[in-house]
Design a protein around this motif. Structure first.
Motif, short mmCIF file in Angstrom:
data_model
loop_
_atom_site.label_atom_id
_atom_site.label_comp_id
_atom_site.label_asym_id
_atom_site.label_seq_id
_atom_site.Cartn_x
_atom_site.Cartn_y
_atom_site.Cartn_z
N ALA A 132 0.82 -1.22 0.00
CA ALA A 132 0.00 0.00 0.00
C ALA A 132 0.84 1.26 0.00
CB ALA A 132 -0.93 -0.01 1.22
N CYS A 133 2.16 1.15 0.18
CA CYS A 133 3.03 2.33 0.22
C CYS A 133 3.13 2.94 -1.18
CB CYS A 133 4.42 1.94 0.68
SG CYS A 133 4.53 1.62 2.45
N PRO A 134 3.17 4.25 -1.25
CA PRO A 134 3.28 4.89 -2.58
C PRO A 134 4.63 4.64 -3.24
CG PRO A 134 3.49 6.51 -0.81
CD PRO A 134 3.07 5.23 -0.16
N ARG A 135 5.66 4.37 -2.46
CA ARG A 135 6.99 4.14 -3.03
C ARG A 135 7.60 2.87 -2.44
NH1 ARG A 135 9.61 9.80 -1.48
NH2 ARG A 135 8.46 9.21 0.40
N PRO A 136 8.46 2.17 -3.20
CA PRO A 136 9.15 1.00 -2.64
C PRO A 136 10.02 1.43 -1.46
CG PRO A 136 9.38 1.07 -5.03
CD PRO A 136 8.81 2.39 -4.62
N ILE A 137 10.18 0.55 -0.52
CA ILE A 137 10.99 0.83 0.66
C ILE A 137 12.18 -0.13 0.71
CG2 ILE A 137 9.64 -0.71 2.18
CD1 ILE A 137 10.16 1.41 4.42
N VAL A 138 13.30 0.36 1.23
CA VAL A 138 14.50 -0.44 1.39
C VAL A 138 14.67 -0.74 2.87
CG1 VAL A 138 17.00 -0.54 1.09
CG2 VAL A 138 15.59 0.64 -0.61
N LEU A 139 14.86 -2.00 3.19
CA LEU A 139 15.13 -2.41 4.57
C LEU A 139 16.58 -2.90 4.65
CD1 LEU A 139 14.37 -3.16 7.49
CD2 LEU A 139 13.52 -5.36 6.60
N VAL A 140 17.38 -2.23 5.50
CA VAL A 140 18.79 -2.61 5.69
C VAL A 140 18.92 -3.34 7.01
CG1 VAL A 140 21.16 -1.79 5.92
CG2 VAL A 140 19.58 -0.60 4.38
N LEU A 141 19.43 -4.56 6.96
CA LEU A 141 19.71 -5.35 8.15
C LEU A 141 21.22 -5.41 8.33
CD1 LEU A 141 17.20 -8.34 7.78
CD2 LEU A 141 16.89 -6.20 9.06
N ASP A 142 21.73 -4.68 9.32
CA ASP A 142 23.17 -4.66 9.56
C ASP A 142 23.53 -5.77 10.55
OD1 ASP A 142 25.76 -3.78 9.34
OD2 ASP A 142 25.55 -2.26 10.90
N ASP A 143 24.73 -6.37 10.34
CA ASP A 143 25.18 -7.51 11.16
C ASP A 143 24.19 -8.66 11.08
OD1 ASP A 143 27.55 -6.33 12.00
OD2 ASP A 143 26.60 -5.35 13.70
N GLY A 144 23.79 -9.00 9.87
CA GLY A 144 22.80 -10.04 9.68
C GLY A 144 23.28 -11.42 10.08
N ASP A 145 24.59 -11.62 10.29
CA ASP A 145 25.08 -12.94 10.67
C ASP A 145 24.68 -13.32 12.09
OD1 ASP A 145 27.82 -11.87 12.24
OD2 ASP A 145 27.26 -10.71 10.46
N HIS A 146 24.11 -12.39 12.87
CA HIS A 146 23.64 -12.73 14.22
C HIS A 146 22.35 -13.54 14.18
CE1 HIS A 146 26.62 -10.56 16.46
NE2 HIS A 146 26.36 -9.42 15.86
N ILE A 147 21.68 -13.57 13.06
CA ILE A 147 20.42 -14.29 12.94
C ILE A 147 20.69 -15.73 12.54
CG2 ILE A 147 18.18 -14.39 11.80
CD1 ILE A 147 18.65 -12.03 13.74
N THR A 148 20.43 -16.67 13.45
CA THR A 148 20.62 -18.09 13.17
C THR A 148 19.31 -18.87 13.30
OG1 THR A 148 21.18 -18.55 15.49
CG2 THR A 148 23.00 -17.98 13.99
#
Length: 893
Positions: A132-148
């Motif tokens: 529903a957003c008028p523009r695409p959104i960018v999601l930045v996940l920093d230090d993604g290696d913490h997610i196991t």
């Protein structure tokens, strides 16, 4: 008015605001436009962009810099993760809050309770809100290696698939996330920015250091970048010691040993968090730069350690697969240096054993250089010296003058026993310009007869021959070759037969050994009384052998001596070309002017004086004399010939006393070889004639000259000066007569005719001499001649046009110099071919195969191959078609 609470706050979850925004830029952050533009393109192209690299490689800096560069026009949500976020409820709470702050209007979100899985409706609801957003959104996940947690990865995967083009996910991580990357790659929806792209370039390195207040040259920046392999943190940490005054060249050689900052960072960020078993693998394998699975298994005492290495590579733990070497791995050099220091601190007693294991492995793999390095590190000198002998270091070192293996042997114990150590010490001394120890020579002499070790026999033989070249090969009996020279040449022949036993796979070593033997043979014959025509083929063979072996140092000396002999023979154009080739070879070696061999400079001085170019002759003579002071001990004749040239300059200026002073030591000193003695005696006699001491000149010729062509020509000149009866002059046209001999003989006969009053006949003889001398611009015989002959050259009508070129200012050039100068200088060095070799060469020109040539000549294929190898060596080429082309150039076909 207070801002409305976010979704997570409405649910009572405490979120850290600092994790929802990029960190503050580091000091002196450098915006690398190439990476910002690359990230922009990749985000536009793919739903998922992976920024993957080791600790400190600039992942977060890139993502945050890119976020700032986008301005307000593009909504970008940011989440900085840590180990506490590896919980679905906590992770999605931060994602929901980040999306809300990025501009996504979220509808009702089910409650997220830590420790409990999110409701099944969470992802569909987020997909709907993002759509529903008028523009695409960018999601930045920093230090993604913490997610196991796999459920988090599954949720992210589903979110990306359902959100389509409305969501762009950027993950900054050290290790690849649990997302199904293979599917993304197949679908073309994954972009990756890896370590090689994150690495700083030399230009970026210089810009970074300048921003940190350190100004370095482009060369230092390049070397620092290479040492750190573009690693961002390593380059940043290098700025501190540079500011403290640490010389850049010292820092470049070992960045990991600066002030401890790099090592501390690597220890804390990479090593400390590893499991004990992984640490053991890293520490014990740090002794070698290459990590091959079976070698690593031997070093660690466990099997299948490839899994550990592959895991470290996937985790970007400064381990990566070796490019171009399937199955192999390598460790970042700075990380390896830190590991080596840690190993020496924790387990110092294990180092020698680990290096011995590596030495044995490399030796078994045929990697001699690596094996020697590890044997030296383990101080297993016996194994190291044996490896070097078996690797035929000795011919390599004697041919090229240096070898990388010698650096590790600088600490070779002087008292180490064994034939291998003795031979290596002999050759190392010779390479360094020193005299080998007599005890080492004695042991080496005995090793020549070690029947079970062909490499040792060859190495010992070459070492002993090279050590004895300056003394064993001198011949002075006046008969061509005395007993000592004959014995030395016999030993060279025996050594060549021994070298021929080397198998075909050691062709390079065989070529190097033959180059050394050809060089020693040329030194041996140069020290004898053999005539020049016998010396030239030996020198050509030495130059060709050195060319085949790629031994520029030996080729330079052979070509320089060849140029000198050609100059003495009057082949001035050829001599100048060869001398300039020798100068070019010396320049490629990078030697200082004073360390260059004087032969080429002496040859050029001789050429210019014979052409009466006095300024150039004096310049090259000065260079030759400067080089003579540092000349190799086995250099022959250069000093005496320089004295002749110097004496001739003095004689032209009527400075007779000075001329006598420079010539006397060589006349009264040790006997000189024939090709040198001729020139010394000739100049002494001409000096006596110039001073009016005619009888002294005749006495010198009776004492030194014997009944040889050069002496008879000189006796005729002296007789003319004395007014005595004329002496018959050899025509100089016999086979093998040189250009200089023919011209000088003709000039002397013209003077004799002039003395008898036969002016017309004398003019005709001088015309013939001018015609013979013109191609080489050989002016000296017409300058160094009685005044009446010079007067005739100036005044007789028959000689005006033919003799115009005698004036140095006439602009005359050697005949054909332009065409010959365009040809490679190496083409002049051609050794004479045998009849059988010429026959094989003709068949090669007819495009016959080896088998066809063998059938035509009724010989074996191996015999034909032997002839072909000899032809290639003698013609100084590497291929058959080159041999045919060169043979045609020289009229052999």
């Amino acid at each position: 008015m207070a801002e409305p609470a976010g979704p997570a706050e409405q649910q009572g979850l405490a979120l850290l605001a600092s994790k929802l925004a990029p960190p503050e830029p580091a000091h002196a952050t450098v915006l690398r436009r190439r990476l910002l533009d690359l990230l922009t393109r990749e985000v536009q192209r793919s739903p998922l962009t992976l920024i993957s690299g080791p600790a400190g490689s600039g992942k977060t800096v890139l993502a945050s810099s890119w976020r700032q560069s986008q301005g307000a026009g593009r909504p970008i949500a940011w989440v900085a993760l840590d180990e506490y976020d590896d919980d679905p409820a906590t992770f999605w709470s931060y994602v929901v809050e980040a999306l809300a702050r990025g501009g996504v209007r979220l509808t009702e979100v089910a409650a997220l309770i830590p420790g409990k899985p999110p409701a099944a409706s969470l992802i569909p609801r987020l997909v709907a809100d993002i759509a529903a957003c008028p523009r695409p959104i960018v999601l930045v996940l920093d230090d993604g290696d913490h997610i196991t947690d796999r459920s988090i990865a599954a949720g992210l995967d589903l979110l990306l698939q359902r959100a389509g083009s409305r969501l762009r996910l950027v993950v900054c991580t050290r290790a690849d996330p649990l997302l199904p990357l293979h599917r993304y790659r197949l679908a073309g929806t994954l972009s990756e920015i890896r370590s090689d792209q994150l690495s700083f370039t030399p230009e970026e390195t210089r810009t970074l250091l300048a921003a940190m207040g350190v100004s370095v040259t482009a060369e230092v920046a390049r070397d620092l970048c290479a040492e750190a392999e573009g690693w961002a943190v390593g380059l940043r940490l290098a700025a501190a010691p540079l500011k403290q005054g640490v010389p850049p060249e010292r820092l470049v050689t070992s960045l990991a040993h600066d002030d401890g900052s790099v090592a501390q960072y690597l220890f804390a960020e990479v090593l400390e968090g590893q499991a004990a078993s992984v640490r053991r693998v890293l520490l014990r394998t740090s002794v070698t730069p290459e990590l091959w699975p079976d070698l690593v298994d031997q070093l660690t005492g466990r099997r299948n350690t490839r899994r550990v290495l592959a895991g470290l590579a996937r985790a970007n733990a400064f381990v990566e697969e070796s490019p171009g070497s399937p199955g192999g791995f390598r460790v970042h050099p700075l990380f390896r240096e830190m590991l080596q220091a840690q190993l020496a601190y924790e387990h110092p007693g294990e180092l020698a054993g680990l290096h011995r294991t590596c030495a044995a492995w490399y030796a078994a793999a045929g990697r001699t250089q690596g094996a020697v390095g590890h044997a030296v590190a383990a101080e297993d000198w016996g194994f190291a010296t044996r490896l070097l002998i078996d690797d035929l270091l000795v011919p390599r070192l004697l041919a090229h003058g240096t070898d990388t293996a010698m650096r590790g042997l600088q600490s070779l114990p002087p008292g180490l026993r064994g034939a291998e150590a003795a031979v290596i010490r002999v050759v190392a001394a010779l390479a360094g310009g020193d005299h080998p120890a007599p005890s080492d020579l004695a042991v080496s002499m005995g090793a020549q007869d070690d029947g079970n070790r062909l490499p040792l026999r060859i190495s010992a033989t070459l070492a002993c021959l090279a050590a004895g070249a300056g003394t064993d090969s001198a011949g002075t009996d006046g008969a061509g070759t005395d007993g000592a020279s004959t014995a030395f040449l016999t030993r060279l022949d025996a050594a060549a037969a021994l070298v021929a036993e080397l198998p075909d796979h050691q062709q390079r070593a065989r070529n190097e050994a033959m180059a050394v033997l050809s060089h020693l043979r040329s030194l041996a014959v140069l020290g004898t009384n053999a005539p020049t025509r016998q010396l030239l083929p030996v020198l050509r063979a030495a130059a060709a052998a050195a060319h085949t072996a790629g031994a520029r140092r030996l080729r330079c000396r052979a070509v320089g001596n060849l140029a000198l002999l050609e100059a003495l023979e009057g082949h001035l154009t050829r001599a100048a070309r060869l001398a300039l080739e020798a100068e070019a070879l010396a320049a490629e070696e990078g030697a200082d002017e004073s360390a260059l061999d004087p032969a080429a400079a002496t040859a050029l001085a001789w050429v210019h004086l014979r052409r009466y170019a006095l300024v150039e002759a004096r310049e090259w003579l000065g260079r030759a004399r400067a080089r003579e002071r540092a000349a190799h001990p086995d250099a022959i004749g250069h000093g005496a010939l320089q004295a002749v040239l110097q004496g001739q300059h003095f004689r032209l200026r009527h400075e007779y006393e000075l001329a006598e002073q420079v010539l006397r030591p060589h006349l009264e000193g040790p006997p000189l070889p024939r090709w040198v003695a001729e020139q010394v005696v000739t100049e002494v006699v001409r000096l006596a004639m110039a001073r009016g001491h005619v009888q002294d000149g005749l006495a010198m010729l009776r004492d030194r000259g014997r009944d040889e062509p050069w002496s008879r020509r000189l006796q005729a000149s002296v007789s003319l000066a004395a007014g005595t009866s004329a002496i018959d002059v050899p025509l100089g046209e016999q086979p093998g007569g040189s250009a200089a001999e023919m011209v000088e003989s003709t000039v002397v006969r013209a003077c004799q005719l002039l003395e008898r009053g036969l002016v017309t006949a004398a003019a005709e003889e001088l015309a013939v001499a001018l015609e013979r001398a013109r191609p080489e611009l050989l002016r000296w015989p017409f300058v160094d001649t009685p005044p009446q002959a010079r007067r005739l050259l100036r005044t007789h009508p028959r000689l005006q046009a033919p003799g115009a070129w005698l004036n140095p200012s006439s602009g005359a050039q050697p005949v054909g110099a332009g065409e010959r100068a365009a040809a490679p200088a190496a083409s002049e060095v051609v050794q004479e071919l045998s009849e059988r070799e010429l026959e094989v060469l003709r068949h090669l020109a007819e495009m016959l195969s080896t088998a066809e040539i063998a059938a035509t000549m009724f010989v074996s294929v191996n015999t034909v191959r032997t002839h072909i190898r000899s032809i290639l060596r003698k013609l100084a080429v590497s291929r058959r078609n080159q041999a045919v082309r060169k043979a045609r150039e020289h009229g052999l076909l």
